[in-house]
Design an enzyme around this catalytic site. Structure first.
Site, PDB file in Angstrom:
ATOM      1  N   GLU A 285       0.960  -1.207   0.052  1.00  0.00           N
ATOM      2  CA  GLU A 285      -0.008  -0.094  -0.032  1.00  0.00           C
ATOM      3  C   GLU A 285       0.911   1.364   0.085  1.00  0.00           C
ATOM      4  O   GLU A 285       0.333   2.478  -0.106  1.00  0.00           O
ATOM      5  CB  GLU A 285      -0.911  -0.040   1.245  1.00  0.00           C
ATOM      6  CG  GLU A 285      -1.883  -1.265   1.295  1.00  0.00           C
ATOM      7  CD  GLU A 285      -2.781  -1.195   2.461  1.00  0.00           C
ATOM      8  OE1 GLU A 285      -3.162   0.058   3.006  1.00  0.00           O
ATOM      9  OE2 GLU A 285      -3.287  -2.352   2.917  1.00  0.00           O
ATOM     10  N   LEU A 286       2.230   1.056   0.069  1.00  0.00           N
ATOM     11  CA  LEU A 286       3.036   2.418  -0.164  1.00  0.00           C
ATOM     12  C   LEU A 286       4.217   2.191  -1.070  1.00  0.00           C
ATOM     13  O   LEU A 286       4.301   1.370  -1.523  1.00  0.00           O
ATOM     14  CB  LEU A 286       3.563   2.501   1.487  1.00  0.00           C
ATOM     15  CG  LEU A 286       2.776   2.310   2.788  1.00  0.00           C
ATOM     16  CD1 LEU A 286       3.722   2.474   3.882  1.00  0.00           C
ATOM     17  CD2 LEU A 286       2.135   3.538   2.778  1.00  0.00           C
TER      18      LEU A 286
END
Length: 333
Positions: A152-153
């Site tokens: 997610e990053l």
């Protein structure tokens, strides 16, 4: 002649059932749960004792790649002050009960990325040696059943390379392990789209929460169903799709929680029609403990038709195999 024909037919039937024997289909309809992000999750042992879960994802290995020393965040369950090897007997307990245990990479907080295909290979080797081989590692001498990508990053580069390297390792060694991905429900997922297109993920746990354009809202299932149809139509046929949901309203600040009665009566009957439906994924065990969500839905998650086909075909397979063996022990003249 009749005996010869019978033998030939049974051999052909046995070959057919050896080919299609759907042992993997028996897992269709399980619940995957994320564990490790709150000390009030309870133990892994208590999680697996519920009998509610097919897969438990240990969350998270949240620092790795680009020369970073790998580390993890299990939110107080273990860490530098209490080595995570204390989880070894709990993991083995779950496995003995038939629950698959995966390590999840990434999460919403951390320092992780991949800098090159070579870096992806190094990370794959680290994961294999420390979590998948049975050799001593951060969780003790464990052999986990899979690796989950909850990315997610950071950059979206080289996650497909990591999947390919892990796939190569699972075919080079005697231990086949699973790969799963946890993309957001809007398509394409920024971080994992290219990796998912490799077709190497056994399970795709789509997050239908914290994403208003493609999640449930009270009285409105259409956006959710449209997104589900897109996912089940676009992933490769060998990838099962899990329906990812929050286990309580508090688990998803931006929405997507579906009350159990709505899930059971309106949503699951629709999503289970997909041929590549895999089951339900819940975020996370802490919220599940608070809300008893898995207890309320577990009897409605399985795709019963598939389990019936599995049971019947397994029975036929065993019967045909035994009959063929008996006939082949006799002379046809």
């Amino acid at each position: 002649m009749a005996s010869e024909r019978q033998a030939l037919m049974l051999i052909l039937l046995t070959t057919f059932f050896f080919t299609i024997k759907p042992s993997q289909a028996s897992t269709t309809g399980g619940i995957t749960i994320y564990w490790g992000q709150n000390i009030d999750d309870g133990t892994l042992t208590s999680t697996c004792d519920t009998g509610n879960f097919e897969i438990v994802n240990l969350a998270f290995l949240n620092a790795f790649g680009c020369g970073i020393t790998p580390s993890w965040n299990f939110a107080g369950h273990c860490g530098d002050w209490n080595p995570c090897s204390i989880l070894e007997p709990q993991i083995q307990y779950c496995q003995q009960k038939g629950v698959k245990v995966f390590l999840s990479l990434g999460g919403a907080k951390g320092t992780y990325s991949l800098c090159s295909p070579e870096d992806a290979k190094e990370v794959a080797n680290y994961l294999y040696q420390n979590f998948l081989s049975g050799k001593p590692g951060p969780l003790g001498s464990v052999t986990l059943e899979g690796i989950d990508f909850d990315i997610e990053l950071g950059s979206n580069l080289y996650w497909g390379d990591l999947a390919k390297e892990l796939d190569a390792l699972r075919h080079q060694n005697d231990h086949y392990f699973y790969l799963s991905a946890a993309p957001q429900c809007f398509m394409p997922d920024y971080h994992l789209d290219n990796a998912i297109k490799t077709g190497l993920f056994d399970h795709v746990n789509v997050q239908f929460y914290n994403n208003p354009p493609c999640q449930y809202s009270p009285g409105n299932t259409q956006l959710l169903f449209n997104s589900w149809d897109d996912w089940t139509s676009n992933v490769l046929p060998n990838n099962s799709v899990f329906f990812g949901l929050p286990a309580s309203p508090d688990a998803a600040p931006s929405g997507g929680y579906i009350p159990p009665q709505v899930l059971i009566s309106e949503v699951l009957p629709y999503v289970k029609q997909a041929s590549n439906y895999g089951g339900v994924m819940l975020w996370d065990r802490y919220h599940d403990v608070l809300n008893y969500h898995s207890d309320q839905i577990k009897d409605y998650v399985p795709k019963y038709a598939m389990r019936f086909v599995t049971a019947v075909s397994d029975a036929i397979y065993e019967s045909v195999s035994a009959a063929t063996h008996r006939i082949l022990q006799k002379k046809p003249y």
